[in-house]
Write a protein that holds these residues in place. Sequence first.
Motif, PDB file in Angstrom:
ATOM      1  N   MET A   1      15.239  50.753  95.355  1.00  0.00           N
ATOM      2  CA  MET A   1      16.504  49.748  94.920  1.00  0.00           C
ATOM      3  C   MET A   1      16.960  47.781  95.415  1.00  0.00           C
ATOM      4  SD  MET A   1      19.952  52.317  94.854  1.00  0.00           S
ATOM      5  CE  MET A   1      20.923  50.350  96.087  1.00  0.00           C
ATOM      6  N   LYS A  39      21.710  52.072 101.123  1.00  0.00           N
ATOM      7  CA  LYS A  39      22.165  52.043 100.368  1.00  0.00           C
ATOM      8  C   LYS A  39      23.642  52.683  99.775  1.00  0.00           C
ATOM      9  CE  LYS A  39      17.545  52.807  98.716  1.00  0.00           C
ATOM     10  NZ  LYS A  39      16.650  54.309  98.797  1.00  0.00           N
ATOM     11  N   ILE A  56      27.627  52.847  87.400  1.00  0.00           N
ATOM     12  CA  ILE A  56      26.430  52.145  88.700  1.00  0.00           C
ATOM     13  C   ILE A  56      25.759  51.489  88.241  1.00  0.00           C
ATOM     14  CG2 ILE A  56      25.702  54.037  90.692  1.00  0.00           C
ATOM     15  CD1 ILE A  56      28.476  55.438  90.352  1.00  0.00           C
ATOM     16  N   GLU A  57      24.931  52.218  87.401  1.00  0.00           N
ATOM     17  CA  GLU A  57      23.159  52.566  86.541  1.00  0.00           C
ATOM     18  C   GLU A  57      23.245  50.750  86.647  1.00  0.00           C
ATOM     19  OE1 GLU A  57      24.643  54.282  85.898  1.00  0.00           O
ATOM     20  OE2 GLU A  57      23.016  56.764  85.773  1.00  0.00           O
ATOM     21  N   PHE A  60      23.466  49.335  90.546  1.00  0.00           N
ATOM     22  CA  PHE A  60      21.935  49.750  91.274  1.00  0.00           C
ATOM     23  C   PHE A  60      20.870  50.192  90.752  1.00  0.00           C
ATOM     24  CE2 PHE A  60      26.178  50.201  93.143  1.00  0.00           C
ATOM     25  CZ  PHE A  60      25.819  49.587  93.982  1.00  0.00           C
ATOM     26  N   PHE A  62      17.776  51.571  89.900  1.00  0.00           N
ATOM     27  CA  PHE A  62      17.027  52.196  91.234  1.00  0.00           C
ATOM     28  C   PHE A  62      15.422  52.229  90.328  1.00  0.00           C
ATOM     29  CE2 PHE A  62      21.281  54.099  90.565  1.00  0.00           C
ATOM     30  CZ  PHE A  62      21.027  54.698  91.927  1.00  0.00           C
ATOM     31  N   ASP A  66      12.216  54.749  94.523  1.00  0.00           N
ATOM     32  CA  ASP A  66      13.278  55.809  95.434  1.00  0.00           C
ATOM     33  C   ASP A  66      12.754  57.073  94.905  1.00  0.00           C
ATOM     34  OD1 ASP A  66      15.293  54.047  95.756  1.00  0.00           O
ATOM     35  OD2 ASP A  66      15.238  53.736  93.712  1.00  0.00           O
ATOM     36  N   GLU A  67      12.478  57.474  95.153  1.00  0.00           N
ATOM     37  CA  GLU A  67      11.545  59.033  94.947  1.00  0.00           C
ATOM     38  C   GLU A  67      11.754  59.295  96.643  1.00  0.00           C
ATOM     39  OE1 GLU A  67      10.114  60.542  92.430  1.00  0.00           O
ATOM     40  OE2 GLU A  67      10.121  58.579  92.066  1.00  0.00           O
ATOM     41  N   ASN A  68      12.047  58.793  97.136  1.00  0.00           N
ATOM     42  CA  ASN A  68      12.648  59.279  98.753  1.00  0.00           C
ATOM     43  C   ASN A  68      13.769  59.341  98.848  1.00  0.00           C
ATOM     44  OD1 ASN A  68      11.980  56.759  98.572  1.00  0.00           O
ATOM     45  ND2 ASN A  68      12.511  56.113 101.148  1.00  0.00           N
TER      46      ASN A  68
END
Lengths: 69, 69
Positions: A1, A39, A56-57, A60, A62, A66-68
């Motif tokens: 991220m 994060k 937010i998007e 930040f 992604f 960011d699969e984890n």
Amino acid sequence: METRIQALRKENKVTQNELADAVDVTRQTIISLERGRYKASLVLAHKIAQYFGLAIEDIFVFDQEDENI
Amino acid sequence: METRIQALRKENKVTQNELADAVDVTRQTIISLERGRYKASLVLAHKIAQYFGLAIEDIFVFDQEDENI
DNA sequence: TTATTATGTCAAGTGTCTTTTACATTTATT
DNA sequence: AATAAATGTAAAAGACACTTGACATAATAA
């Protein structure tokens, strides 16, 4: 991220201290977010987004990693 | 903070297990979010939003009490 | 009614977010 | 050149997000 915090801060000529105060965290927290040490929490992300008048998007970004959680 | 997770899940006829699998967490995590035991991380919030095709702010509704992190 | 599916509780453990304190370095101002 | 402002590092501690596993209850279906 990835985060656009630092870029937005500079565009708006805001110091880390000012942002930290505005969203009610310590300056260390802002530094850590900008340097990618960890994060933001959801609430902090929301406050920062609100501060800059964005979603937010928009701040930040992604990516695949960011699969984890 | 309130979440619309449960409502969205029912509108879309999705079980807790299905959602959990889709966003790669355990069912316990979904339960805890729906029951308000704790707040999602930013990445998890993003994944859930993606799953429902919405923005984070459309699912996680922030209120005054979120002054605290 | 029995079996299955969906939802829920509880508790212990791991890892991460955030704070605090103290100090170092870089950049700007005078 | 000296001072102040802004940014940075490091490490310890507390709080919270998430997992795992085991079990309980409610709702649906066979």
